[in-house]
Design a protein around this motif. Structure first.
Motif, PDB file in Angstrom:
ATOM      1  N   LYS A 141      42.888  59.758  21.357  1.00  0.00           N
ATOM      2  CA  LYS A 141      43.757  60.108  22.488  1.00  0.00           C
ATOM      3  C   LYS A 141      45.206  59.708  22.210  1.00  0.00           C
ATOM      4  CE  LYS A 141      41.280  57.894  25.558  1.00  0.00           C
ATOM      5  NZ  LYS A 141      40.812  57.340  26.865  1.00  0.00           N
ATOM      6  N   ALA A 142      45.387  58.540  21.592  1.00  0.00           N
ATOM      7  CA  ALA A 142      46.739  58.058  21.320  1.00  0.00           C
ATOM      8  C   ALA A 142      47.453  58.943  20.304  1.00  0.00           C
ATOM      9  CB  ALA A 142      46.688  56.613  20.816  1.00  0.00           C
ATOM     10  N   MET A 143      46.740  59.388  19.283  1.00  0.00           N
ATOM     11  CA  MET A 143      47.366  60.246  18.274  1.00  0.00           C
ATOM     12  C   MET A 143      47.741  61.607  18.863  1.00  0.00           C
ATOM     13  SD  MET A 143      45.362  59.399  14.689  1.00  0.00           S
ATOM     14  CE  MET A 143      46.755  59.920  13.669  1.00  0.00           C
ATOM     15  N   ILE A 144      46.873  62.136  19.712  1.00  0.00           N
ATOM     16  CA  ILE A 144      47.176  63.419  20.363  1.00  0.00           C
ATOM     17  C   ILE A 144      48.370  63.266  21.298  1.00  0.00           C
ATOM     18  CG2 ILE A 144      46.298  65.139  21.987  1.00  0.00           C
ATOM     19  CD1 ILE A 144      43.491  64.620  20.776  1.00  0.00           C
ATOM     20  N   ALA A 145      48.392  62.173  22.063  1.00  0.00           N
ATOM     21  CA  ALA A 145      49.495  61.935  22.991  1.00  0.00           C
ATOM     22  C   ALA A 145      50.815  61.735  22.261  1.00  0.00           C
ATOM     23  CB  ALA A 145      49.196  60.718  23.865  1.00  0.00           C
ATOM     24  N   ASP A 146      50.725  61.289  21.016  1.00  0.00           N
ATOM     25  CA  ASP A 146      51.923  61.044  20.205  1.00  0.00           C
ATOM     26  C   ASP A 146      52.417  62.314  19.509  1.00  0.00           C
ATOM     27  OD1 ASP A 146      53.889  59.289  19.530  1.00  0.00           O
ATOM     28  OD2 ASP A 146      52.761  58.228  17.991  1.00  0.00           O
ATOM     29  N   GLY A 147      51.821  63.458  19.854  1.00  0.00           N
ATOM     30  CA  GLY A 147      52.333  64.730  19.353  1.00  0.00           C
ATOM     31  C   GLY A 147      51.696  65.246  18.089  1.00  0.00           C
ATOM     32  N   LEU A 148      50.478  64.782  17.785  1.00  0.00           N
ATOM     33  CA  LEU A 148      49.818  65.190  16.550  1.00  0.00           C
ATOM     34  C   LEU A 148      49.776  66.702  16.393  1.00  0.00           C
ATOM     35  CD1 LEU A 148      48.047  64.448  14.040  1.00  0.00           C
ATOM     36  CD2 LEU A 148      46.064  64.627  15.555  1.00  0.00           C
ATOM     37  N   PHE A 149      49.322  67.404  17.435  1.00  0.00           N
ATOM     38  CA  PHE A 149      49.140  68.853  17.310  1.00  0.00           C
ATOM     39  C   PHE A 149      50.422  69.640  17.569  1.00  0.00           C
ATOM     40  CE2 PHE A 149      44.701  67.471  18.060  1.00  0.00           C
ATOM     41  CZ  PHE A 149      44.159  67.982  16.894  1.00  0.00           C
ATOM     42  N   GLU A 150      51.475  68.940  17.975  1.00  0.00           N
ATOM     43  CA  GLU A 150      52.776  69.588  18.039  1.00  0.00           C
ATOM     44  C   GLU A 150      53.438  69.597  16.664  1.00  0.00           C
ATOM     45  OE1 GLU A 150      51.307  69.313  21.691  1.00  0.00           O
ATOM     46  OE2 GLU A 150      51.744  67.447  20.597  1.00  0.00           O
TER      47      GLU A 150
END
Length: 396
Positions: A141-150
């Motif tokens: 969740k933290a990696m996704i929230a940090d913009g991983l997929f952006e």
């Protein structure tokens, strides 16, 4: 490159990968504190020439391997943190890679090494994601929230974890692979009769429990049984609801809190079980003391994409034979995974790769007290998963 070439390279780098694994094992770091592990990973990837991004969602590391030819982007995820566990007669906490994340990380580094040797023939991009805080279920969740997929447009995502099958045997299934789990807290006003109320709540929980053959079910050695285990179409681990032991009791400031963990094979059973618990509490003589029933620690679990599972199985069968592939029919009990957070954004598949060696007395069931790993799994994992990713880049 062909899988035989991958295997030759995996054998050549096996000694250095063993050193990496031993280093990680000797220096375990808990969830959210994987600073040294992340540094080891990042340095290894940089030496391979990958584009490296660090400090994503905490100590997360991403290595990007761009092929010379155009194509899609596939991601391989490995978890890095160690697990805390109780040890000794007094229950002191220890820290160890008792879940095998040191192997998961090492295999991923080996895949990156192998595929980086053939960049000229690589079509597309492979993203190697090294995730922190899996044990605490916060890292994905933290990696996704940090913009991983952006920052990365990914088409497919894959992961592997050490499992209890024979060394090198790859296991998976379509859909959910793990139990769904939640933490439950029942808060009561006052501290009187806390233990007797806890005993009664335990009876309620037992009444809501649904498992096949309880004696067999709760002996996790049976998870690999030929007649009862996960790989049998009639497994006892495909329809269940249970609580992990009696509720724990704590009292503070004129309040009593009862804590328990709920596990279900099917997600829909969570709400039904919590609702059933509340209805039973409303019928008890202490119902007016119930201040709140809280559900927390929602675990996403795993939801393997049917098309990608089928294609992966066909490839592995064609390249390595049916002796390396095993289908699970049930959901692994007493366990969950946050890899599913990635699957809510990108279709993907989660695998187990076995590392048990009966001849050597090695049983690689994660989090079990006798957990051990046949190190040969490193070479086999690198070969088989390198082959898979290389082939996925060429598959629409």
């Amino acid at each position: 490159m062909h899988s035989d070439t991958f295997d030759s390279h995996a054998m050549a780098i096996y000694p250095e990968l063993l050193e990496v694994r031993h280093d990680l094992f000797d220096n375990p770091e808990s969830s959210g504190k994987e600073e040294r592990t992340a540094r080891v990973v990042a340095n290894y990837l940089k030496k391979l020439g990958l584009e490296v991004k660090t400090n994503i969602g905490g100590h997360g590391v991403v290595g990007v391997l761009k092929g010379a030819k155009p194509g899609k982007t596939v991601m391989w995820r490995a978890d890095m943190d160690a697990a805390t566990f109780r040890m000794g007669a007094h229950g002191h906490q220890g820290l160890s890679h008792i879940c095998g994340h040191d192997f998961n990380t090492t295999i991923a580094l080996g895949i990156a090494n192998t595929l980086s040797q053939d960049v000229d023939n690589l079509a597309g991009t492979v993203v190697f994601l090294f995730q922190p805080a899996e044990e605490s279920q916060q890292g994905a969740k933290a990696m996704i929230a940090d913009g991983l997929f952006e920052m990365l447009a990914v088409d497919e995502v894959y992961a592997s974890h050490i499992g209890p099958s024979a060394t090198g045997v790859i296991s998976t299934k379509t859909g959910n692979l793990f139990s769904h789990s939640r933490y439950l807290e029942i808060e009561l006003n006052g501290t009187d009769a806390a233990e007797s109320i806890a005993s009664d709540v335990h009876k309620i929980m037992n009444g809501l429990t649904r498992v096949s053959s309880p004696k067999l079910f709760f002996d996790l050695n049976n998870a690999m049984s030929l007649t009862h285990g996960l790989a049998n179409p009639n497994t006892i681990y495909q329809d269940y609801v249970f609580f992990a032991g009696p509720p724990q009791v704590s009292t503070n400031n004129s309040r009593t809190v009862l804590f328990a963990e709920l596990y279900t094979a099917n997600k829909g059973d969570i709400d039904a079980t919590v609702s059933g618990l509340k209805k039973q509490l409303d019928r008890r003589e202490y119902r007016d003391r119930v201040h709140a029933v809280r559900v927390s620690h929602v675990r996403q679990g795993v939801d393997n994409d049917a098309r990608l599972v089928d294609q992966a199985k066909q490839l592995l069968l064609a390249r390595f034979g049916d002796q390396v592939l095993e289908t699970y029919y049930g959901q692994v009990p007493f366990a969950s995974e946050d890899f599913g957070h990635f699957q809510t954004r990108v279709p993907g598949v989660y695998f187990f790769i076995g590392a048990s060696n009966a001849g050597k007395g090695i049983v690689s069931f994660p989090h079990m007290p006798n957990f051990n790993v046949d190190e040969k799994v490193i070479r086999l994992g690198v070969t088989r998963f390198s082959t898979l990713l290389y082939s996925r880049l060429k598959t629409d």
